[in-house]
Design a protein around this motif. Structure first.
Motif, mmCIF file in Angstrom:
data_model
loop_
_atom_site.group_PDB
_atom_site.id
_atom_site.type_symbol
_atom_site.label_atom_id
_atom_site.label_comp_id
_atom_site.label_asym_id
_atom_site.label_seq_id
_atom_site.Cartn_x
_atom_site.Cartn_y
_atom_site.Cartn_z
ATOM 1 N N GLU A 32 0.864 -1.175 0.000
ATOM 2 C CA GLU A 32 0.000 0.000 0.000
ATOM 3 C C GLU A 32 0.899 1.223 0.000
ATOM 4 O O GLU A 32 1.962 1.222 0.621
ATOM 5 N N ASP A 33 0.487 2.279 -0.690
ATOM 6 C CA ASP A 33 1.339 3.453 -0.827
ATOM 7 C C ASP A 33 1.192 4.472 0.295
ATOM 8 O O ASP A 33 1.770 5.538 0.239
ATOM 9 N N GLY A 34 0.430 4.178 1.323
ATOM 10 C CA GLY A 34 0.246 5.118 2.416
ATOM 11 C C GLY A 34 -0.941 6.043 2.210
ATOM 12 O O GLY A 34 -1.333 6.778 3.103
ATOM 13 N N HIS A 35 -1.519 6.020 1.005
ATOM 14 C CA HIS A 35 -2.697 6.829 0.696
ATOM 15 C C HIS A 35 -3.898 5.936 0.399
ATOM 16 O O HIS A 35 -4.881 6.391 -0.184
ATOM 17 N N GLY A 36 -3.797 4.644 0.744
ATOM 18 C CA GLY A 36 -4.893 3.720 0.529
ATOM 19 C C GLY A 36 -4.903 3.037 -0.822
ATOM 20 O O GLY A 36 -5.803 2.258 -1.119
ATOM 21 N N HIS A 37 -3.895 3.289 -1.660
ATOM 22 C CA HIS A 37 -3.831 2.645 -2.970
ATOM 23 C C HIS A 37 -3.016 1.362 -2.851
ATOM 24 O O HIS A 37 -1.860 1.393 -2.451
ATOM 25 N N ALA A 38 -3.629 0.244 -3.235
ATOM 26 C CA ALA A 38 -2.971 -1.058 -3.135
ATOM 27 C C ALA A 38 -2.332 -1.435 -4.464
ATOM 28 O O ALA A 38 -2.767 -1.011 -5.534
#
Length: 111
Positions: A32-38
């Motif tokens: 996950e990029d830390g912004h909720g994008h997997a």
């Protein structure tokens, strides 16, 4: 990037052209990029590869057609990545163990 899970994922493939079926295990990293994008990363025999379920990504080894259906049949998460803190102090690998790990052959992707 935040590593959420490392797993071995077993896919069953079936060619819609000739009916040939086979099984392949992939190593998968789910991040996950830390912004909720997997994002998922797949590896076979230690090498990066495309998502095996992507259209046209898997070719039938018998007839060569790209019309293959992929089904995730089983998965096993790595015990190294869990939701809970590991128990115990862990172990620092010795130089001999590190060298042995580097020399060990990779397991084949299809077993």
């Amino acid at each position: 990037m935040i590593l959420k899970e490392v797993s071995v994922e077993r896919f069953i493939f079936t060619c819609t052209g000739c009916g040939h079926a086979w099984v392949v295990d992939y190593d998968a990293q789910h991040v996950e990029d830390g912004h909720g994008h997997a994002r998922d990363y797949f590896f076979r025999d230690g090498l990066p590869c495309p998502d095996p379920t992507g259209p046209g990504e898997t070719i039938c080894p018998q007839c060569g057609r790209p019309t293959v259906l992929a089904h995730l049949s089983a998965r096993r998460a790595s015990p190294a990545v869990t939701d809970k803190a590991p128990q115990g102090p862990g172990e620092t690998p010795t130089p001999a163990r590190t060298a042995a790990r580097a020399k060990a052959p990779l397991l084949p992707g299809a077993q």
